[in-house]
Design a protein around this motif. Structure first.
Motif, PDB file in Angstrom:
ATOM      1  N   CYS A   4       0.845  -1.192   0.000  1.00  0.00           N
ATOM      2  CA  CYS A   4       0.000   0.000   0.000  1.00  0.00           C
ATOM      3  C   CYS A   4       0.882   1.244   0.000  1.00  0.00           C
ATOM      4  O   CYS A   4       1.759   1.385   0.845  1.00  0.00           O
ATOM      5  CB  CYS A   4      -0.888  -0.017   1.248  1.00  0.00           C
ATOM      6  SG  CYS A   4      -1.813   1.510   1.471  1.00  0.00           S
ATOM      7  N   CYS A   7       0.059   3.298   3.654  1.00  0.00           N
ATOM      8  CA  CYS A   7       0.479   2.835   4.976  1.00  0.00           C
ATOM      9  C   CYS A   7       1.526   1.733   4.893  1.00  0.00           C
ATOM     10  O   CYS A   7       1.996   1.254   5.911  1.00  0.00           O
ATOM     11  CB  CYS A   7      -0.729   2.341   5.772  1.00  0.00           C
ATOM     12  SG  CYS A   7      -1.450   0.823   5.113  1.00  0.00           S
ATOM     13  N   CYS A  18      -6.816  -1.065   0.154  1.00  0.00           N
ATOM     14  CA  CYS A  18      -6.028  -1.525   1.297  1.00  0.00           C
ATOM     15  C   CYS A  18      -6.941  -1.895   2.451  1.00  0.00           C
ATOM     16  O   CYS A  18      -7.791  -1.105   2.867  1.00  0.00           O
ATOM     17  CB  CYS A  18      -5.054  -0.430   1.722  1.00  0.00           C
ATOM     18  SG  CYS A  18      -4.135  -0.843   3.211  1.00  0.00           S
ATOM     19  N   CYS A  21      -5.969   0.664   5.678  1.00  0.00           N
ATOM     20  CA  CYS A  21      -6.229   2.102   5.748  1.00  0.00           C
ATOM     21  C   CYS A  21      -7.286   2.565   4.744  1.00  0.00           C
ATOM     22  O   CYS A  21      -7.556   3.756   4.639  1.00  0.00           O
ATOM     23  CB  CYS A  21      -4.935   2.882   5.544  1.00  0.00           C
ATOM     24  SG  CYS A  21      -4.292   2.765   3.857  1.00  0.00           S
ATOM     25  N   TYR A  23      -7.053   2.726   1.603  1.00  0.00           N
ATOM     26  CA  TYR A  23      -6.494   3.457   0.479  1.00  0.00           C
ATOM     27  C   TYR A  23      -6.870   2.740  -0.818  1.00  0.00           C
ATOM     28  O   TYR A  23      -6.671   1.537  -0.956  1.00  0.00           O
ATOM     29  CB  TYR A  23      -4.974   3.542   0.609  1.00  0.00           C
ATOM     30  CG  TYR A  23      -4.318   4.357  -0.493  1.00  0.00           C
ATOM     31  CD1 TYR A  23      -4.169   5.729  -0.366  1.00  0.00           C
ATOM     32  CD2 TYR A  23      -3.861   3.736  -1.654  1.00  0.00           C
ATOM     33  CE1 TYR A  23      -3.580   6.477  -1.371  1.00  0.00           C
ATOM     34  CE2 TYR A  23      -3.263   4.473  -2.669  1.00  0.00           C
ATOM     35  CZ  TYR A  23      -3.125   5.850  -2.519  1.00  0.00           C
ATOM     36  OH  TYR A  23      -2.536   6.579  -3.513  1.00  0.00           O
TER      37      TYR A  23
HETATM   38 ZN   LIG Z   1      -2.923   1.043   3.444  1.00  0.00          ZN
END
Ligand SMILES: [Zn+2]
Ligand SMILES: [Zn+2]
Length: 99
Positions: A4, A7, A18, A21, A23
């Protein structure tokens, strides 16, 4: 596995979001995924025999009494909250109290 960019958690190659997080590789930002929230029940519409769509959780102490529930609302007056499921085909609505 890929990493990712936000993070640096390891991600499955097949995922574009992700798990850690939220994402999104596609949108290149952290996304909110509350709109994809799933209900914990698997209910079929008895008429259409397709899965009812989870439409959200409603709490009574938030925002007062929704007008369209009318007397029906009183059935749930002692409950904390309930979950709303809607059939996407015929529009049938089912309520379930939640704990
Ligand atoms: Zn992440
Ligand atoms: Zn239906």
């Amino acid at each position: 596995m890929k990493e990712c960019p936000n993070c640096h958690e390891e991600m499955e190659d097949s995922y574009d979001l992700c798990w850690n997080c939220n994402y999104s590789i596609i949108e290149k930002k952290v996304v909110k995924i509350t709109e994809t929230e799933e209900g914990d029940r698997d209910i079929n519409c008895i008429r259409c025999n397709i899965s009812l769509k989870y439409a959200g959780k409603y709490k009574f102490h938030e925002g007062g009494t929704p007008g369209f529930f009318g007397n029906f609302f009183e059935l749930f007056v002692n409950r904390e909250s309930f979950e709303l499921y809607v059939c996407p085909r015929c529009g049938k609505v089912e309520f379930y109290t939640s704990v």
